[in-house]
Design a protein around this motif. Sequence first.
Motif, PDB file in Angstrom:
ATOM      1  N   LEU A 111       0.812  -1.221   0.000  1.00  0.00           N
ATOM      2  CA  LEU A 111       0.000   0.000   0.000  1.00  0.00           C
ATOM      3  C   LEU A 111       0.849   1.276   0.000  1.00  0.00           C
ATOM      4  N   LYS A 112       2.175   1.090  -0.033  1.00  0.00           N
ATOM      5  CA  LYS A 112       3.106   2.238   0.053  1.00  0.00           C
ATOM      6  C   LYS A 112       2.791   3.099   1.285  1.00  0.00           C
ATOM      7  N   ASP A 113       2.472   2.422   2.377  1.00  0.00           N
ATOM      8  CA  ASP A 113       2.140   3.107   3.635  1.00  0.00           C
ATOM      9  C   ASP A 113       3.415   3.179   4.485  1.00  0.00           C
ATOM     10  N   HIS A 114       4.205   4.218   4.241  1.00  0.00           N
ATOM     11  CA  HIS A 114       5.524   4.329   4.880  1.00  0.00           C
ATOM     12  C   HIS A 114       5.437   4.512   6.389  1.00  0.00           C
ATOM     13  N   ALA A 115       4.430   5.261   6.842  1.00  0.00           N
ATOM     14  CA  ALA A 115       4.303   5.505   8.291  1.00  0.00           C
ATOM     15  C   ALA A 115       4.037   4.190   9.030  1.00  0.00           C
ATOM     16  N   THR A 116       3.114   3.397   8.483  1.00  0.00           N
ATOM     17  CA  THR A 116       2.812   2.132   9.160  1.00  0.00           C
ATOM     18  C   THR A 116       3.995   1.181   9.061  1.00  0.00           C
ATOM     19  N   ASN A 117       4.671   1.236   7.927  1.00  0.00           N
ATOM     20  CA  ASN A 117       5.864   0.402   7.771  1.00  0.00           C
ATOM     21  C   ASN A 117       6.876   0.733   8.866  1.00  0.00           C
ATOM     22  N   GLN A 118       7.064   2.029   9.125  1.00  0.00           N
ATOM     23  CA  GLN A 118       8.010   2.433  10.161  1.00  0.00           C
ATOM     24  C   GLN A 118       7.526   2.014  11.549  1.00  0.00           C
ATOM     25  N   PHE A 119       6.236   2.197  11.803  1.00  0.00           N
ATOM     26  CA  PHE A 119       5.653   1.775  13.086  1.00  0.00           C
ATOM     27  C   PHE A 119       5.912   0.281  13.328  1.00  0.00           C
ATOM     28  N   LEU A 120       5.793  -0.510  12.264  1.00  0.00           N
ATOM     29  CA  LEU A 120       5.915  -1.966  12.408  1.00  0.00           C
ATOM     30  C   LEU A 120       7.346  -2.438  12.652  1.00  0.00           C
ATOM     31  N   GLN A 121       8.323  -1.589  12.334  1.00  0.00           N
ATOM     32  CA  GLN A 121       9.720  -2.037  12.481  1.00  0.00           C
ATOM     33  C   GLN A 121      10.052  -2.398  13.936  1.00  0.00           C
ATOM     34  N   TRP A 122       9.436  -1.699  14.885  1.00  0.00           N
ATOM     35  CA  TRP A 122       9.662  -2.032  16.299  1.00  0.00           C
ATOM     36  C   TRP A 122       9.251  -3.492  16.557  1.00  0.00           C
ATOM     37  N   PHE A 123       8.141  -3.894  15.948  1.00  0.00           N
ATOM     38  CA  PHE A 123       7.638  -5.257  16.160  1.00  0.00           C
ATOM     39  C   PHE A 123       8.501  -6.303  15.444  1.00  0.00           C
ATOM     40  N   VAL A 124       9.083  -5.907  14.310  1.00  0.00           N
ATOM     41  CA  VAL A 124       9.967  -6.842  13.593  1.00  0.00           C
ATOM     42  C   VAL A 124      11.136  -7.198  14.508  1.00  0.00           C
ATOM     43  N   GLU A 125      11.741  -6.190  15.117  1.00  0.00           N
ATOM     44  CA  GLU A 125      12.872  -6.426  16.026  1.00  0.00           C
ATOM     45  C   GLU A 125      12.404  -7.160  17.293  1.00  0.00           C
ATOM     46  N   GLU A 126      11.248  -6.759  17.813  1.00  0.00           N
ATOM     47  CA  GLU A 126      10.708  -7.388  19.021  1.00  0.00           C
ATOM     48  C   GLU A 126      10.522  -8.895  18.797  1.00  0.00           C
ATOM     49  N   GLN A 127      10.065  -9.276  17.606  1.00  0.00           N
ATOM     50  CA  GLN A 127       9.848 -10.703  17.342  1.00  0.00           C
ATOM     51  C   GLN A 127      11.169 -11.481  17.274  1.00  0.00           C
ATOM     52  N   VAL A 128      12.229 -10.815  16.825  1.00  0.00           N
ATOM     53  CA  VAL A 128      13.543 -11.478  16.846  1.00  0.00           C
ATOM     54  C   VAL A 128      13.887 -11.808  18.300  1.00  0.00           C
ATOM     55  N   GLU A 129      13.658 -10.817  19.180  1.00  0.00           N
ATOM     56  CA  GLU A 129      13.934 -11.019  20.615  1.00  0.00           C
ATOM     57  C   GLU A 129      13.018 -12.076  21.221  1.00  0.00           C
ATOM     58  N   GLU A 130      11.743 -12.028  20.868  1.00  0.00           N
ATOM     59  CA  GLU A 130      10.764 -12.976  21.435  1.00  0.00           C
ATOM     60  C   GLU A 130      11.144 -14.413  21.074  1.00  0.00           C
ATOM     61  N   GLU A 131      11.530 -14.631  19.815  1.00  0.00           N
ATOM     62  CA  GLU A 131      11.880 -15.990  19.401  1.00  0.00           C
ATOM     63  C   GLU A 131      13.191 -16.435  20.054  1.00  0.00           C
TER      64      GLU A 131
END
Length: 171
Positions: A111-131
Amino acid sequence: MLDEKMEQALNDQLNAEMASGYLYLSMATYLEDKELPGFANSLRVHAEEELEHAMKFYDYILRKDGSVVLQAIDTPKREWDTIVDIYKEILEHEELVTSLIHELVDLSIELKDHATNQFLQWFVEEQVEEEELAHDDLRKVKMSIDSPQLLYLLDEEYGQVTNNSENTSEE
Ligand code: OFO
């Protein structure tokens, strides 16, 4: 302004985070019943962290002038055969959540939604930690299962776990 598809997907993830919290809280109550208060404590803390994740989605949807739509939370499982089964399930559950987060990132790119993409980056890293954490916990629990002394020590260790994010504005 959020795309309708993205608003729905973010609301679904808010629900998935709540459901994670509910599952971990159910595991905590099971471990309390098994007289393992330290293990129960660490999963209770994990449940609190999942509710914080849910609230991040809640706040983000509102900031983007979207509507939060709360959905039913599935009744969590209440019984497990062994503690190892609990920790295997946590790892599998976190791998599932990682795939959900990655699907959201894919949608934000589509969707070329850059703001949401940036918001989600915290969760991408968090999931690395969670796993990473789930792997580590599973390894420790497997080692302790045939040794009451090790199990006791691990229960003591998990009894010290606190929610580090409670006092910070970042997490
Ligand atoms: Fe929200 O990270 Fe676990 O599920």
